[in-house]
Design a protein around this motif. Structure first.
Motif, PDB file in Angstrom:
ATOM      1  N   ARG A  72       0.871  -1.182   0.000  1.00 41.62           N
ATOM      2  CA  ARG A  72       0.000   0.000   0.000  1.00 41.62           C
ATOM      3  C   ARG A  72       0.899   1.221   0.000  1.00 41.62           C
ATOM      4  O   ARG A  72       1.705   1.405   0.911  1.00 41.62           O
ATOM      5  CB  ARG A  72      -0.906   0.027   1.226  1.00 41.62           C
ATOM      6  N   GLU A  73       0.763   2.066  -0.990  1.00 40.91           N
ATOM      7  CA  GLU A  73       1.682   3.185  -1.149  1.00 40.91           C
ATOM      8  C   GLU A  73       1.555   4.202  -0.018  1.00 40.91           C
ATOM      9  O   GLU A  73       0.475   4.381   0.562  1.00 40.91           O
ATOM     10  CB  GLU A  73       1.434   3.894  -2.484  1.00 40.91           C
ATOM     11  N   GLY A  74       2.671   4.840   0.278  1.00 43.96           N
ATOM     12  CA  GLY A  74       2.680   5.971   1.192  1.00 43.96           C
ATOM     13  C   GLY A  74       2.744   7.264   0.405  1.00 43.96           C
ATOM     14  O   GLY A  74       2.835   7.261  -0.823  1.00 43.96           O
ATOM     15  N   THR A  75       2.712   8.369   1.103  1.00 44.64           N
ATOM     16  CA  THR A  75       2.760   9.671   0.414  1.00 44.64           C
ATOM     17  C   THR A  75       4.173  10.058   0.006  1.00 44.64           C
ATOM     18  O   THR A  75       4.350  10.913  -0.862  1.00 44.64           O
ATOM     19  CB  THR A  75       2.178  10.766   1.315  1.00 44.64           C
ATOM     20  N   ASP A  76       5.168   9.423   0.624  1.00 42.03           N
ATOM     21  CA  ASP A  76       6.568   9.730   0.314  1.00 42.03           C
ATOM     22  C   ASP A  76       7.180   8.541  -0.427  1.00 42.03           C
ATOM     23  O   ASP A  76       7.454   7.495   0.173  1.00 42.03           O
ATOM     24  CB  ASP A  76       7.339   9.999   1.607  1.00 42.03           C
ATOM     25  N   PRO A  77       7.398   8.675  -1.732  1.00 43.55           N
ATOM     26  CA  PRO A  77       7.923   7.542  -2.507  1.00 43.55           C
ATOM     27  C   PRO A  77       9.331   7.122  -2.101  1.00 43.55           C
ATOM     28  O   PRO A  77       9.769   6.010  -2.429  1.00 43.55           O
ATOM     29  CB  PRO A  77       7.889   8.056  -3.953  1.00 43.55           C
ATOM     30  N   GLU A  78      10.037   7.966  -1.366  1.00 38.89           N
ATOM     31  CA  GLU A  78      11.397   7.640  -0.949  1.00 38.89           C
ATOM     32  C   GLU A  78      11.445   7.015   0.449  1.00 38.89           C
ATOM     33  O   GLU A  78      12.501   6.542   0.877  1.00 38.89           O
ATOM     34  CB  GLU A  78      12.260   8.906  -0.957  1.00 38.89           C
ATOM     35  N   ALA A  79      10.332   7.000   1.154  1.00 42.84           N
ATOM     36  CA  ALA A  79      10.320   6.517   2.534  1.00 42.84           C
ATOM     37  C   ALA A  79      10.369   4.988   2.567  1.00 42.84           C
ATOM     38  O   ALA A  79       9.703   4.314   1.779  1.00 42.84           O
ATOM     39  CB  ALA A  79       9.073   7.018   3.250  1.00 42.84           C
ATOM     40  N   LEU A  80      11.153   4.453   3.486  1.00 42.26           N
ATOM     41  CA  LEU A  80      11.246   2.993   3.614  1.00 42.26           C
ATOM     42  C   LEU A  80       9.925   2.415   4.099  1.00 42.26           C
ATOM     43  O   LEU A  80       9.308   2.945   5.032  1.00 42.26           O
ATOM     44  CB  LEU A  80      12.358   2.617   4.597  1.00 42.26           C
ATOM     45  N   PRO A  81       9.464   1.326   3.505  1.00 44.16           N
ATOM     46  CA  PRO A  81       8.187   0.735   3.901  1.00 44.16           C
ATOM     47  C   PRO A  81       8.255   0.061   5.273  1.00 44.16           C
ATOM     48  O   PRO A  81       9.318  -0.395   5.720  1.00 44.16           O
ATOM     49  CB  PRO A  81       7.921  -0.320   2.814  1.00 44.16           C
ATOM     50  N   VAL A  82       7.090  -0.005   5.924  1.00 42.82           N
ATOM     51  CA  VAL A  82       6.910  -0.797   7.132  1.00 42.82           C
ATOM     52  C   VAL A  82       6.282  -2.121   6.713  1.00 42.82           C
ATOM     53  O   VAL A  82       5.217  -2.137   6.089  1.00 42.82           O
ATOM     54  CB  VAL A  82       6.005  -0.078   8.146  1.00 42.82           C
ATOM     55  N   TYR A  83       6.952  -3.208   7.029  1.00 47.53           N
ATOM     56  CA  TYR A  83       6.484  -4.543   6.642  1.00 47.53           C
ATOM     57  C   TYR A  83       5.764  -5.208   7.809  1.00 47.53           C
ATOM     58  O   TYR A  83       6.110  -5.007   8.980  1.00 47.53           O
ATOM     59  CB  TYR A  83       7.665  -5.410   6.196  1.00 47.53           C
ATOM     60  N   VAL A  84       4.763  -6.015   7.466  1.00 45.84           N
ATOM     61  CA  VAL A  84       3.986  -6.712   8.478  1.00 45.84           C
ATOM     62  C   VAL A  84       3.493  -8.026   7.870  1.00 45.84           C
ATOM     63  O   VAL A  84       3.057  -8.062   6.723  1.00 45.84           O
ATOM     64  CB  VAL A  84       2.806  -5.840   8.968  1.00 45.84           C
ATOM     65  N   GLY A  85       3.602  -9.117   8.610  1.00 42.42           N
ATOM     66  CA  GLY A  85       3.129 -10.376   8.049  1.00 42.42           C
ATOM     67  C   GLY A  85       3.626 -11.589   8.782  1.00 42.42           C
ATOM     68  O   GLY A  85       4.165 -11.502   9.893  1.00 42.42           O
ATOM     69  N   SER A  86       3.444 -12.735   8.139  1.00 40.17           N
ATOM     70  CA  SER A  86       3.835 -14.026   8.710  1.00 40.17           C
ATOM     71  C   SER A  86       3.806 -15.049   7.572  1.00 40.17           C
ATOM     72  O   SER A  86       4.396 -14.788   6.531  1.00 40.17           O
ATOM     73  CB  SER A  86       2.890 -14.402   9.865  1.00 40.17           C
ATOM     74  N   HIS A  87       3.091 -16.167   7.725  1.00 38.77           N
ATOM     75  CA  HIS A  87       3.125 -17.221   6.696  1.00 38.77           C
ATOM     76  C   HIS A  87       1.766 -17.874   6.538  1.00 38.77           C
ATOM     77  O   HIS A  87       0.974 -17.952   7.484  1.00 38.77           O
ATOM     78  CB  HIS A  87       4.171 -18.283   7.049  1.00 38.77           C
TER      79      HIS A  87
END
Length: 416
Positions: A72-87
């Protein structure tokens, strides 16, 4: 970083409905799931997750280990993403929540942000890691391990299942081998929601476990070779019973783990006996000893004592033995800032909580090596997991996802 408002919650009914819908894929025989990695069922579960993510406006990335990244895109294309998940993969007799709650909890964060029209500066990426369970292909957390450069991709591709089918071939066969370089992604942080898989939270009547550390793990595959012989006509003094030797070794494993009580544990869950016939003395056994502790020195001690004890046993019995380290990782200390974000979220939302050490391995244990990482847990009934009877409540799932939502969104920074 501004925290989300206290009244912001995920849609618990939608999360639960998604869990139940995913559970229809690869049903078990007793109410759980058999959706082992790189099977046709795994492919079907992946396709459903991808559809849901695309419906939520995400773009899907896929790397060469089959790891899925819904962005899901953020407003800052240069900002590092926050990842969330599992399996999404399960044990052969797995439950409906182990791993899946963390993946669909990540998706629910994205859906909730869409519902509320909230934008974040950093992108948010819901993630499905391939082959976390390690049942069909050892070791566990194989693909997150390649991502974190703990294993090479070629080595992972060469892993074989019980039928001799290679990981790389099966990944290609089910159509989920991507082109993206594994580990190329950079993360601002990674968060993982998981059921506890233990009894502590339920026993203490806590809604939330904030995971501060993960136990270290050691998997040693032991092969003992004796001689096949008829069980009825072979005199006792002339037997070379590999099965008996294994029993004696496993008794030592239990003794060794007890010597480091209360935090160390040890057992063998995977056992193959050859030729596995009712009237043939086993000539060969292959089993994997699983040793765990939050203290690396304890794990090392248990490994060494296992080898010495096992060698003494087989030497006395006139048998042969081989050892292979097939998996393991050192104890993990999760990122203090990420841990604090989860703890503060639980406080803000009014959920009872406690710090906890994870007794199981998780993808977060590897990702912690390459990005700030933390885990949050919800209770499970009687602490039962890796069993089709695994159960949680809708309220437990929602509470865990609420805490996850607040920590992830705070880290991704709401744009006013």
């Amino acid at each position: 970083m501004a925290a989300p408002a206290q009244n912001l919650r995920i849609n618990g009914d939608r999360l639960w409905d998604s869990l139940m819908e995913m559970a229809k894929i690869g049903p078990g025989v007793a109410g759980g799931n058999n959706r082992q990695t790189l099977t046709d069922e795994d492919a079907e579960g992946r396709a459903l997750f991808q559809k849901w993510c695309q419906d939520a406006g995400c773009t899907m990335g896929l790397d060469q280990m089959g790891n899925m990244f819904a962005r899901r895109e953020g407003t800052d294309p240069e900002a590092l993403p926050v990842y969330v998940g599992s399996h999404l993969d399960t044990q052969p007799t797995g439950g409906k929540y182990d791993g899946v709650l963390g993946v669909l909890g990540g998706l629910e964060i994205i859906r909730t942000l869409n519902d509320l029209g909230i934008k974040t500066r950093h992108p948010i990426v819901a993630t499905n890691w391939t082959n976390e369970e390690g049942t069909r292909y050892a070791p566990a957390m194989l693909s997150s391990g390649v991502f974190a450069e703990m294993h090479t991709q070629d080595w992972a591709y060469d892993r074989e299942d019980a039928e001799g089918k290679k990981f790389g071939d099966e990944l290609k066969r089910i159509g989920w081998r991507g082109e993206e370089e594994v580990g190329a992604r950079k993360m601002r942080a990674f968060f993982e929601l998981h059921i506890e898989q233990g009894p502590i939270l339920e026993a203490e009547e806590k809604d939330i476990g904030v995971v501060t550390h993960g136990q270290g793990l050691s998997w040693t595959q032991v092969t003992i070779t004796g001689k096949d012989a008829h069980t009825g006509s072979t005199p006792m003094p002339m037997r070379k019973n590999a099965g008996l030797a294994m029993a004696r070794v496993l008794e030592k494993v239990d003794e060794i783990a007890w010597s480091h009580a209360p935090h160390a544990v040890g057992a063998a869950g995977h056992i193959d006996v050859f030729p596995n016939s009712r009237n043939v003395i086993p000539g060969k056994v292959v089993f994997t000893v699983d040793l765990r502790s939050p203290d690396l020195a304890v794990i090392t001690d248990m490994e060494n004592r296992l080898r010495v004890a096992a060698e003494d046993i087989v030497e006395e019995m006139g048998l042969q033995i081989e050892f292979e380290k097939v998996g393991g990782f050192d104890p993990v200390a999760f990122d203090e800032t990420c841990v604090a974000a989860l703890r503060n979220a639980a406080e803000r939302l009014g959920y009872s909580h406690t710090d906890i050490i994870s007794g199981a391995g998780h993808d977060a244990c590897w990702i912690n090596r390459v990005a700030p990482t933390a885990m949050v847990m919800c209770p499970c009934v009687d602490g039962l997991s890796h069993n089709e009877a695994e159960e949680i409540s809708k309220d437990w799932a929602a509470a865990g996802a609420d805490v996850l939502f607040h920590a992830v969104v705070e880290t991704a920074e709401i744009v006013e």
